[in-house]
Design a protein around this motif. Structure first.
Motif, mmCIF file in Angstrom:
data_model
loop_
_atom_site.group_PDB
_atom_site.id
_atom_site.type_symbol
_atom_site.label_atom_id
_atom_site.label_comp_id
_atom_site.label_asym_id
_atom_site.label_seq_id
_atom_site.Cartn_x
_atom_site.Cartn_y
_atom_site.Cartn_z
ATOM 1 N N ASN A 371 0.874 -1.179 0.000
ATOM 2 C CA ASN A 371 0.000 0.000 0.000
ATOM 3 C C ASN A 371 0.907 1.224 0.000
ATOM 4 O OD1 ASN A 371 -1.863 2.050 0.392
ATOM 5 N ND2 ASN A 371 -3.011 0.955 1.967
ATOM 6 N N GLU A 372 0.813 2.025 -1.043
ATOM 7 C CA GLU A 372 1.692 3.185 -1.178
ATOM 8 C C GLU A 372 1.095 4.463 -0.603
ATOM 9 O OE1 GLU A 372 0.740 4.623 -5.711
ATOM 10 O OE2 GLU A 372 1.988 2.857 -5.442
ATOM 11 N N ARG A 373 -0.117 4.386 -0.052
ATOM 12 C CA ARG A 373 -0.766 5.567 0.497
ATOM 13 C C ARG A 373 -0.383 5.730 1.974
ATOM 14 N NH1 ARG A 373 -5.517 8.128 -0.937
ATOM 15 N NH2 ARG A 373 -6.197 6.386 -2.258
ATOM 16 N N PRO A 374 -0.062 6.952 2.433
ATOM 17 C CA PRO A 374 0.076 7.154 3.884
ATOM 18 C C PRO A 374 -1.232 6.817 4.583
ATOM 19 C CG PRO A 374 0.913 9.053 2.649
ATOM 20 C CD PRO A 374 0.199 8.174 1.663
ATOM 21 N N LEU A 375 -1.164 6.037 5.666
ATOM 22 C CA LEU A 375 -2.367 5.506 6.292
ATOM 23 C C LEU A 375 -2.903 6.375 7.414
ATOM 24 C CD1 LEU A 375 -1.256 1.771 6.459
ATOM 25 C CD2 LEU A 375 -2.795 2.823 4.799
ATOM 26 N N GLY A 376 -2.142 7.379 7.828
ATOM 27 C CA GLY A 376 -2.584 8.190 8.946
ATOM 28 C C GLY A 376 -2.463 7.481 10.273
ATOM 29 N N ASN A 377 -1.730 6.380 10.299
ATOM 30 C CA ASN A 377 -1.500 5.608 11.514
ATOM 31 C C ASN A 377 -0.023 5.750 11.848
ATOM 32 O OD1 ASN A 377 -0.651 3.255 13.127
ATOM 33 N ND2 ASN A 377 -2.769 2.561 12.884
ATOM 34 N N SER A 389 2.694 0.037 -5.600
ATOM 35 C CA SER A 389 1.751 -1.070 -5.432
ATOM 36 C C SER A 389 0.337 -0.638 -5.787
ATOM 37 C CB SER A 389 1.792 -1.611 -3.988
ATOM 38 O OG SER A 389 1.653 -0.570 -3.046
ATOM 39 N N GLY A 390 -0.186 0.372 -5.099
ATOM 40 C CA GLY A 390 -1.566 0.804 -5.253
ATOM 41 C C GLY A 390 -2.104 1.235 -3.916
ATOM 42 N N TYR A 391 -3.411 1.511 -3.846
ATOM 43 C CA TYR A 391 -3.959 2.077 -2.616
ATOM 44 C C TYR A 391 -5.435 1.765 -2.424
ATOM 45 C CZ TYR A 391 -4.128 5.374 -6.505
ATOM 46 O OH TYR A 391 -4.245 5.928 -7.763
ATOM 47 N N VAL A 392 -5.986 0.811 -3.168
ATOM 48 C CA VAL A 392 -7.388 0.442 -2.997
ATOM 49 C C VAL A 392 -7.595 -0.309 -1.689
ATOM 50 C CG1 VAL A 392 -9.275 -0.944 -3.919
ATOM 51 C CG2 VAL A 392 -7.832 0.390 -5.476
ATOM 52 N N HIS A 393 -6.711 -1.269 -1.397
ATOM 53 C CA HIS A 393 -6.832 -2.115 -0.212
ATOM 54 C C HIS A 393 -5.797 -1.720 0.838
ATOM 55 C CE1 HIS A 393 -9.449 -4.495 -2.694
ATOM 56 N NE2 HIS A 393 -8.470 -4.815 -3.536
ATOM 57 N N ASP A 394 -6.043 -2.156 2.050
ATOM 58 C CA ASP A 394 -5.097 -1.876 3.134
ATOM 59 C C ASP A 394 -3.735 -2.508 2.867
ATOM 60 O OD1 ASP A 394 -4.422 -1.083 6.005
ATOM 61 O OD2 ASP A 394 -4.153 -3.259 6.086
ATOM 62 N N TRP A 395 -3.753 -3.677 2.224
ATOM 63 C CA TRP A 395 -2.493 -4.357 1.929
ATOM 64 C C TRP A 395 -2.674 -5.216 0.677
ATOM 65 C CZ3 TRP A 395 -2.077 -9.800 2.158
ATOM 66 C CH2 TRP A 395 -3.181 -10.475 2.691
ATOM 67 N N ASP A 569 -9.508 -3.094 -8.104
ATOM 68 C CA ASP A 569 -10.938 -2.798 -8.089
ATOM 69 C C ASP A 569 -11.375 -2.568 -9.531
ATOM 70 O OD1 ASP A 569 -13.529 -1.982 -7.809
ATOM 71 O OD2 ASP A 569 -13.099 -0.269 -6.507
ATOM 72 N N PRO A 570 -11.821 -3.616 -10.226
ATOM 73 C CA PRO A 570 -12.147 -3.489 -11.653
ATOM 74 C C PRO A 570 -13.242 -2.471 -11.968
ATOM 75 C CG PRO A 570 -11.941 -5.801 -11.019
ATOM 76 C CD PRO A 570 -11.934 -5.007 -9.754
ATOM 77 N N THR A 571 -13.943 -1.960 -10.957
ATOM 78 C CA THR A 571 -14.955 -0.935 -11.221
ATOM 79 C C THR A 571 -14.333 0.447 -11.377
ATOM 80 O OG1 THR A 571 -15.363 -0.423 -8.870
ATOM 81 C CG2 THR A 571 -16.600 -2.254 -9.842
ATOM 82 N N GLN A 572 -13.042 0.546 -11.054
ATOM 83 C CA GLN A 572 -12.370 1.842 -11.132
ATOM 84 C C GLN A 572 -11.487 1.918 -12.375
ATOM 85 O OE1 GLN A 572 -10.318 3.297 -7.692
ATOM 86 N NE2 GLN A 572 -11.801 2.456 -6.225
ATOM 87 N N THR A 573 -11.342 3.143 -12.890
ATOM 88 C CA THR A 573 -10.422 3.425 -13.982
ATOM 89 C C THR A 573 -9.285 4.281 -13.444
ATOM 90 O OG1 THR A 573 -12.164 3.311 -15.645
ATOM 91 C CG2 THR A 573 -10.140 4.450 -16.261
#
Length: 814
Positions: A371-377, A389-395, A569-573
């Motif tokens: 997960n490449e997004r800062p999680l705020g934790n 990696s991406g950022y849709v899921h936690d891991w 998430d195949p619903t996202q572009t």
């Protein structure tokens, strides 16, 4: 080995006839029409059991129409063209949450000590949907012994193999010797169940190539009774979440129904996870059609018994699924990431893996969580690397984290997958495959991507670079070797030679390129024989295809696009304008120190007269009827040379205390071949290459496969702990491994404080034998080891060691 594209039709017919004749020999042997003695009498085999170089039979015989050898016909490509199909992403598997149940469904607290995890409702309507510490082999035998009539078909034994009616339904051997070690400590939380089976209808390497026959490719399907699917599966794992992997063998019961190669028995080796030997998949525990095997993948972090035992270090952790961490004991510097699993049926590994019996496994940690997004934790962000990696899921995101399986295949004139079982030097194909697709295309956004590259060939070494459309090298960052992060990223324009089973992780930044630009993954390493590479070409020459080797050149195209569908998430572009949240920190991990060893060992790999066949002419386990000679051998500490025998222990590991370090030296005894050597269970810190220079990509880096190079050597530091049992050490040129460059090692640790008796699987059950321990591998033998350093008790060098179980039978026949 392979004929050039412009070979005359008469030479192509000559080569094809020779290949068909070899295939006919295999079929005649399998069907019992001829015997091995017939082949010697007819002059088809040498005294050493090697195919005679005779025209009309061997690809190495002199051609009747040219000055060179007969050669091998090229794979017919027909209308299939390069870079005309998308790269198939590996098939991500969905885990099943496991629940605790008591043996009788009781809620009585007194029964809780016997709880087992429930995997799924069994298709056969029997009580074996639970996974257990002990094998169902015990239930099978106990049920039989309690009946007056010993015929399971008349007594309705619920634990019998439902396909054959012979023997137990679980392939795992009975008793404590193959119980799941530290069961309560690493109780499975999630599970998978998969079928190893004939490939599904329509399985192809390219849309315009022929569909493979069901027995040409054997691969994995999801469920208890599924057909096999390509591309291979991807299993996502995380520290702190032990896994149960149940594999059903759904292959044909008739072992001659194999499309000309492959054995219908399997053991799945998780290369190279820290697991007990009963789940390592290489303890001579292959299982038969109709049975299943329960592998418990513990996700144990190495050194948990003496480093960070209270699990207070946040760096030793896994993602909890909600932005936080699950801390685990152990050394965070030994976290692993890019892994894989494959068949390890002794003497048939090459044939079975080549047929498609493999998968990739990404292991996620608090450091490398996908997960490449800062999680705020605060805790998670303090340790997370945020690699692409991406950022849709936690891991476990894979939008920008791509698994690449690089391999080489071949087909016959009808387009069916082909493997030449007569070669003992190695098998190289002429069809470059990426994720088992012929020269595909991957669309990418102009941003950073991580690529986890596995060399899954049988004998081919590769050396990869990335080039733009003008053949100019594209720089990238090297971040991991064999699943182990390097201390600091290395900027390269070309990878080192990559041996079979080695994994290299790289990060490529496509942001400097424009939509519509094209780049290519290029193999520059030529290899026309199975023993070793010929040498590297320049990037320009490899890019232009100036090689007789069809696998040299552009094998994967990257196409820069403005948008694409999300994998996570195949619903996202996803769009080119989306922010790139990833980073590649300047420090990825810390160096593991080199310490003074308690002992050293020297292992030499080379040629010789192997002794895999005993006095009765049989192998342990049974081996190919086609080839009698075993030209590959191993010497330990300078003593007698041996080839594979599953009942012979060449290295006995008996640590006296946690953290005990040994230094091992691997030596390649000749210059005519190269060996990528794999050590199961543990990894080593690479120290030096003797007089040769050591590349920065492996200097003081943890690895589990070391390419020796011709006449080369390597030294590394290794520690053993947490688990015990029977493991192996071998060449990962899988043809060398099968003929039989492999040795058994025995680790005394975990729940295995005594030497494991050798299981000899049969369709009716297990027959146990007592293994021989070679004296040069036993640290208590003062002739080969310093007694003051090794210490401990005594062990017989004659092989009459304290193996529990002894000889005898634990079969379904009583």
């Amino acid at each position: 080995m392979y004929l050039p594209k412009d070979a005359s039709k008469i030479r192509q017919r000559e080569a094809e006839n020779a290949r068909r004749n070899r295939a006919e020999i295999v079929k005649a042997l399998a069907d019992g029409q001829i015997t091995k003695r017939d082949l010697f009498r007819l002059g088809i085999f040498t005294a050493g059991g090697v195919l005679i170089a005779k025209n009309g039979l061997s690809p190495f015989a002199r051609s009747a129409f040219a000055s060179g050898p007969t050669g091998v016909p090229r794979t017919p490509l027909g209308a299939a063209t390069p870079f005309s199909q998308p790269l198939p992403r590996l098939r991500e598997q969905t885990p099943i949450q496991m629940t605790r149940v008591t043996p009788n469904g009781s809620s009585n607290p007194a029964d809780l000590a016997a709880t087992d995890p429930k995997l799924h409702q069994g298709d056969w309507g029997q009580p074996h949907e639970r996974c257990k510490r002990l094998s169902y082999h015990d239930d099978y035998t106990n049920y039989q012994s309690g009946q007056s009539n010993k015929n399971p078909s008349t007594n309705g034994n619920p634990y019998v193999n439902p396909t054959t009616g012979r023997g137990p339904l679980e392939g795992r051997p009975p008793g404590e010797a193959f119980s799941h070690q530290r069961w309560d400590e690493f109780f499975p939380k999630v599970g998978y169940y998969m079928s190893l089976a004939q490939c599904d209808d329509g399985t192809k390497f390219h849309p315009l190539l022929p569909s493979q026959n069901p027995n040409s490719v054997w691969c994995y399907g999801t469920g208890t009774n599924a057909r096999g699917l390509m591309p291979p599966p991807l299993i996502k794992l995380r520290y702190g979440e032990p896994v149960m992997m149940r594999v059903y063998n759904r292959l044909p019961t008739d072992q001659t129904q194999n499309g000309g190669f492959g054995r219908n028995q399997s053991q799945l080796h998780f290369h190279n996870m820290h697991n007990g030997a009963e789940s390592d998949g290489a303890a001579n525990v292959h299982h038969f059609p109709g049975t299943f095997y329960d592998y418990r993948w513990s996700l144990t972090l190495a050194r948990r018994d003496y480093i960070n035992t209270a699990a207070t270090d946040d760096r030793a952790s896994g993602p909890d699924g909600n932005g936080g961490l699950v801390n685990v004991p152990g050394d965070w510097k030994e976290l692993v990431g890019t892994m894989w699993a494959h068949d390890h049926r002794f003497f048939f590994t090459a044939e079975n893996v080549y047929k498609g019996n493999l998968m990739m496994n990404n292991v996620y940690s608090g450091r490398d969580r996908g997960n490449e997004r800062p999680l705020g934790n605060a805790r998670s962000d303090a340790v997370g690397l945020r690699l692409p990696s991406g950022y849709v899921h936690d891991w476990g995101n894979t939008d920008f984290d791509v698994n690449i399986i690089h391999s080489d295949g071949a087909t016959d004139s009808n387009g069916q997958y082909f493997f030449d079982i007569f070669t003992t030097d190695g098998f190289v194909g002429d069809l470059p495959l990426v994720n088992f697709a012929y020269k595909p295309v991957l669309e990418v956004l102009p941003r950073k991507y991580r690529f986890r590259i596995l060399n899954a060939s049988m004998s081919r070494f590769i050396q990869l670079a990335i080039a733009d459309s003008k053949a100019k090298a594209v720089p990238f960052q090297f971040i991991a070797n064999d699943g182990n992060l390097v201390v600091s990223p290395l900027t390269l324009t070309q990878l080192d030679q990559q041996g079979i089973a080695e994994r290299y992780d790289i990060v490529v930044d496509f942001s400097k390129y424009s939509v519509g630009d094209e780049l290519f993954l290029v193999n520059v390493l030529q290899q026309t024989g199975g023993n070793k590479p010929d040498g590297a070409l320049s990037l320009a020459d490899a890019f232009a295809g100036k090689s007789p080797d069809p696998v040299v050149g552009k094998n994967l195209k990257f196409k820069i696009v403005s948008q694409l569908q999300s994998v996570d998430d195949p619903t996202q572009t996803l769009h080119a304008s989306d922010p790139d949240l990833s980073q590649v920190p300047t420090t990825l991990t810390e160096q593991i120190p080199i310490v003074t060893p308690v002992r050293t060992r020297v292992v030499e790999f080379g040629r010789g007269n192997g002794d895999s066949r005993g006095a009765n002419g049989q192998c342990t386990p049974d081996c190919s009827e086609v080839v009698q000679g075993f030209p590959w051998i191993i010497k330990v500490n300078g003593q007698s040379a041996h080839s594979m025998n599953a009942n012979r222990i060449s290295e006995l590991i008996r640590p006296l205390k946690p953290g005990e370090a040994e230094h091992w030296t691997y030596i390649n005894s000749g210059g005519g071949w190269d060996h990528p050597i794999h050590l199961h269970f543990e990894e080593g810190v690479t120290m030096n290459r003797g007089k040769d220079s050591i590349p920065a990509t492996e200097k003081l880096v943890r690895k589990d496969v070391w390419r020796l190079r011709p006449s080369g050597q390597v030294q590394f530091q290794v520690r053993f702990g947490e688990y015990g049992g029977s493991y192996v050490n071998h060449c990962h040129n899988t043809v060398h491994e099968d003929f039989a460059l492999l040795m058994r090692i025995q680790v005394l640790g975990g729940d295995r404080t005594e030497i494991t008796p050798t299981p000899n699987p049969t369709e009716d059950g297990i027959v146990w034998t007592t293994p021989q321990v070679l004296p040069e591998g036993d640290p208590n033998n003062t002739k080969f080891f310093n007694q003051s350093v090794s210490g401990g008790g005594s062990s017989s060098g004659s092989g009459s060691s304290s193996a529990s179980g002894g000889s005898g039978s634990s079969s379904g026949k009583g």
